[in-house]
Design a protein around this motif. Structure first.
Motif, mmCIF file in Angstrom:
data_model
loop_
_atom_site.group_PDB
_atom_site.id
_atom_site.type_symbol
_atom_site.label_atom_id
_atom_site.label_comp_id
_atom_site.label_asym_id
_atom_site.label_seq_id
_atom_site.Cartn_x
_atom_site.Cartn_y
_atom_site.Cartn_z
ATOM 1 N N UNK A 53 -6.030 5.420 -9.638
ATOM 2 C CA UNK A 53 -6.897 5.247 -10.816
ATOM 3 C C UNK A 53 -8.198 4.573 -10.395
ATOM 4 N N UNK A 54 -9.257 4.865 -11.120
ATOM 5 C CA UNK A 54 -10.586 4.345 -10.764
ATOM 6 C C UNK A 54 -10.598 2.826 -10.738
ATOM 7 N N UNK A 55 -9.935 2.197 -11.723
ATOM 8 C CA UNK A 55 -9.988 0.736 -11.815
ATOM 9 C C UNK A 55 -9.160 0.063 -10.717
ATOM 10 N N UNK A 56 -8.172 0.770 -10.168
ATOM 11 C CA UNK A 56 -7.312 0.146 -9.156
ATOM 12 C C UNK A 56 -7.622 0.594 -7.727
ATOM 13 N N UNK A 57 -8.453 1.616 -7.578
ATOM 14 C CA UNK A 57 -8.757 2.098 -6.239
ATOM 15 C C UNK A 57 -9.451 1.024 -5.399
ATOM 16 N N UNK A 94 0.803 -1.220 0.000
ATOM 17 C CA UNK A 94 0.000 0.000 0.000
ATOM 18 C C UNK A 94 0.835 1.268 0.000
ATOM 19 N N UNK A 95 1.896 1.274 0.797
ATOM 20 C CA UNK A 95 2.606 2.534 1.045
ATOM 21 C C UNK A 95 4.023 2.497 0.459
ATOM 22 N N UNK A 96 4.090 2.520 -0.856
ATOM 23 C CA UNK A 96 5.363 2.587 -1.565
ATOM 24 C C UNK A 96 5.254 3.633 -2.663
ATOM 25 N N UNK A 97 6.392 3.994 -3.244
ATOM 26 C CA UNK A 97 6.394 4.962 -4.351
ATOM 27 C C UNK A 97 5.529 4.465 -5.505
ATOM 28 N N UNK A 98 5.578 3.148 -5.734
ATOM 29 C CA UNK A 98 4.823 2.585 -6.866
ATOM 30 C C UNK A 98 3.317 2.702 -6.655
ATOM 31 N N UNK A 99 2.900 2.541 -5.405
ATOM 32 C CA UNK A 99 1.458 2.498 -5.126
ATOM 33 C C UNK A 99 0.775 3.851 -5.283
ATOM 34 N N UNK A 100 1.566 4.931 -5.189
ATOM 35 C CA UNK A 100 0.965 6.264 -5.129
ATOM 36 C C UNK A 100 0.039 6.546 -6.316
ATOM 37 N N UNK A 101 0.541 6.352 -7.524
ATOM 38 C CA UNK A 101 -0.263 6.652 -8.708
ATOM 39 C C UNK A 101 -1.136 5.468 -9.095
ATOM 40 N N UNK A 161 0.247 10.348 2.118
ATOM 41 C CA UNK A 161 -0.241 11.698 1.799
ATOM 42 C C UNK A 161 -0.998 11.715 0.475
ATOM 43 N N UNK A 162 -0.443 11.037 -0.516
ATOM 44 C CA UNK A 162 -1.074 11.012 -1.844
ATOM 45 C C UNK A 162 -2.434 10.323 -1.779
ATOM 46 N N UNK A 163 -2.512 9.198 -1.055
ATOM 47 C CA UNK A 163 -3.778 8.476 -0.932
ATOM 48 C C UNK A 163 -4.803 9.276 -0.129
ATOM 49 N N UNK A 164 -4.327 9.977 0.898
ATOM 50 C CA UNK A 164 -5.234 10.785 1.717
ATOM 51 C C UNK A 164 -5.787 11.957 0.917
ATOM 52 N N UNK A 165 -4.985 12.461 0.005
ATOM 53 C CA UNK A 165 -5.410 13.614 -0.789
ATOM 54 C C UNK A 165 -6.254 13.200 -1.995
ATOM 55 N N UNK A 166 -5.850 12.129 -2.679
ATOM 56 C CA UNK A 166 -6.498 11.804 -3.951
ATOM 57 C C UNK A 166 -7.244 10.497 -3.995
ATOM 58 N N UNK A 167 -7.257 9.737 -2.897
ATOM 59 C CA UNK A 167 -7.947 8.450 -2.893
ATOM 60 C C UNK A 167 -9.452 8.592 -2.816
ATOM 61 N N UNK A 168 -10.128 7.469 -2.953
ATOM 62 C CA UNK A 168 -11.589 7.478 -2.819
ATOM 63 C C UNK A 168 -11.955 7.780 -1.367
ATOM 64 N N UNK A 169 -13.226 8.083 -1.125
ATOM 65 C CA UNK A 169 -13.657 8.386 0.236
ATOM 66 C C UNK A 169 -13.451 7.185 1.152
ATOM 67 N N UNK A 170 -13.649 5.990 0.638
ATOM 68 C CA UNK A 170 -13.438 4.794 1.461
ATOM 69 C C UNK A 170 -11.971 4.666 1.861
#
Length: 400
Positions: free
Chosen positions: A145-149, A134-141, A184-193
């Protein structure tokens, strides 16, 4: 599998996952007894004794006995097949990067299925593996995406399922710069869940003595704090609002250095949102506000908030537990102690009636003491206040 009687929560009758002891000596699962108290109950469910002390002490001895018992149960023939399946699944997870949605759904489902599964998965090292995914450089982007969230949502659910059965040391991964950046990236741009799950992760971190340094680093990170505030301010999404309140309040209460927390705007945000929170979270938010207002910068922010007095007066006698009332009065004392105008506003908002009702209730002695101190502070006021019985005629409140 038959669960021994002593290992069951007297309220839920399920296996104890976080056993705590009340002042009466009875042990309950933390979630169950907190829910019982949030409904306004003031007694021990088993003994029906009135609780004068609502503190909860972790029952580490019983927790260790339960863990040993579960490990013994895992040695039966059925457990061998389960362990073999879980071990195979873990090998697939380690080799399949990034994981598929189907794989993560299976892992999440198994983590939610039973305590036996959770103990086995913790022993096999699923928690650090999921955190690294979950928490790596690769996971950020990838997870944005909608299909991977959905994959991230399932992974975080699995992490949260495993935490109660695990030591929280693997969460120290978040101290690494790349992991913190991913959060930080997930908290800012992730889905509400995803955002709600991160809030729940913050609560777990705040509650652990072993993660104090991580908690401090999070509390000093304005970007994370602003992200949590943003989640809380989704008033149309009750789950997000309550998750944000719980995360921010838990963080604030666990910190001894709170200047950055105050600068991030937590006090104003909690005051703005607390009236919409679930009853169980109102007291937590009020405790956090009072805690933050004990230093000068916190006092200044609270005194300058135009909504604070009205909100706090309304909550003095509306909170589901007496500690919340005590915290609300404590905040009002901070605001009113050096300000005649604030005292006038509090009186006009109806604080006198609230305090008098509180003093006639069965609230704890600390709340009553604070109520008397606030009444004494206001006693020089001779004001006109609407009649508490609904008359349209004003009445005088005399003070000797």
């Amino acid at each position: 599998m038959s669960i021994p009687h002593l290992f069951r929560c007297p309220i839920s009758l399920d296996l104890l996952t976080d056993p705590v002891i009340l002042s009466t000596g009875q042990t309950y699962d933390r979630a169950s007894i907190e829910k019982w108290l949030s409904y306004g109950n003031q007694t021990c469910p088993v003994t029906m004794q009135k609780l004068h002390d609502f503190s909860m002490i972790p029952n580490h001895t019983l927790r260790q006995l339960i863990d040993r018992w579960l490990l013994c149960e895992l040695k039966n023939p059925g457990s061998i097949a389960r362990d073999s399946s879980l071990e195979s699944l873990k090998q697939i997870l380690e080799s399949q990067q990034p994981p598929t949605l189907e794989l993560m759904q299976k892992i999440r489902s198994l983590s939610a299925e039973s305590d036996e599964n959770r103990v086995s998965m913790v022993q096999m090292g699923y928690l650090p593996l999921l955190l690294k995914i979950m928490f790596t450089d690769h996971s950020m982007k990838y997870f944005l995406s909608i299909e991977n969230s959905c994959i991230a949502e399932e992974a975080l659910d699995a992490v949260l399922n495993l935490l109660p059965n695990s030591q929280l040391g693997p969460l120290l991964l978040l101290r690494e710069a790349s992991a913190m950046n991913a959060l930080l990236v997930l908290l800012k741009g992730g889905t509400m869940k995803i955002k709600i799950s991160i809030c729940q992760l913050m609560v777990a971190i705040s509650s652990s003595h072993d993660l104090k340094e991580l908690c401090y680093e999070i509390g000093q990170n304005q970007v994370i704090l602003q992200g949590l505030i943003s989640v809380m301010q989704h008033s149309h999404h009750v789950g997000a609002l309550n998750a944000g309140i719980r995360a921010l309040s838990s963080l604030a209460l666990s910190l001894t250095t709170v200047e950055i927390t105050i600068e991030a705007g937590i006090i104003d945000s909690l005051v703005e949102c607390v009236m919409q929170a679930d009853k169980s979270n109102v007291s937590l938010a009020l405790a956090a506000i009072e805690h933050l207002s004990r230093i000068e910068s916190g006092k200044k922010v609270l005194r300058e908030n135009p909504l604070a007095i009205r909100v706090l007066v309304k909550l003095v006698f509306r909170v589901s537990d007496h500690e919340g009332s005590e915290n609300a009065i404590g905040c009002l004392l901070v605001i009113c102690e050096e300000s005649l105008s604030a005292q006038e506003v509090a009186i006009n908002e109806g604080i006198l009636t609230q305090l008098l009702l509180l003093l006639q209730s069965q609230c704890n002695s600390r709340a009553k003491t604070k109520a008397r101190v606030l009444l004494k502070l206001l006693r020089s006021k001779r004001v006109v206040e609407p009649c508490m019985f609904g008359s349209s005629h004003p009445r005088l409140i005399p003070w000797s």
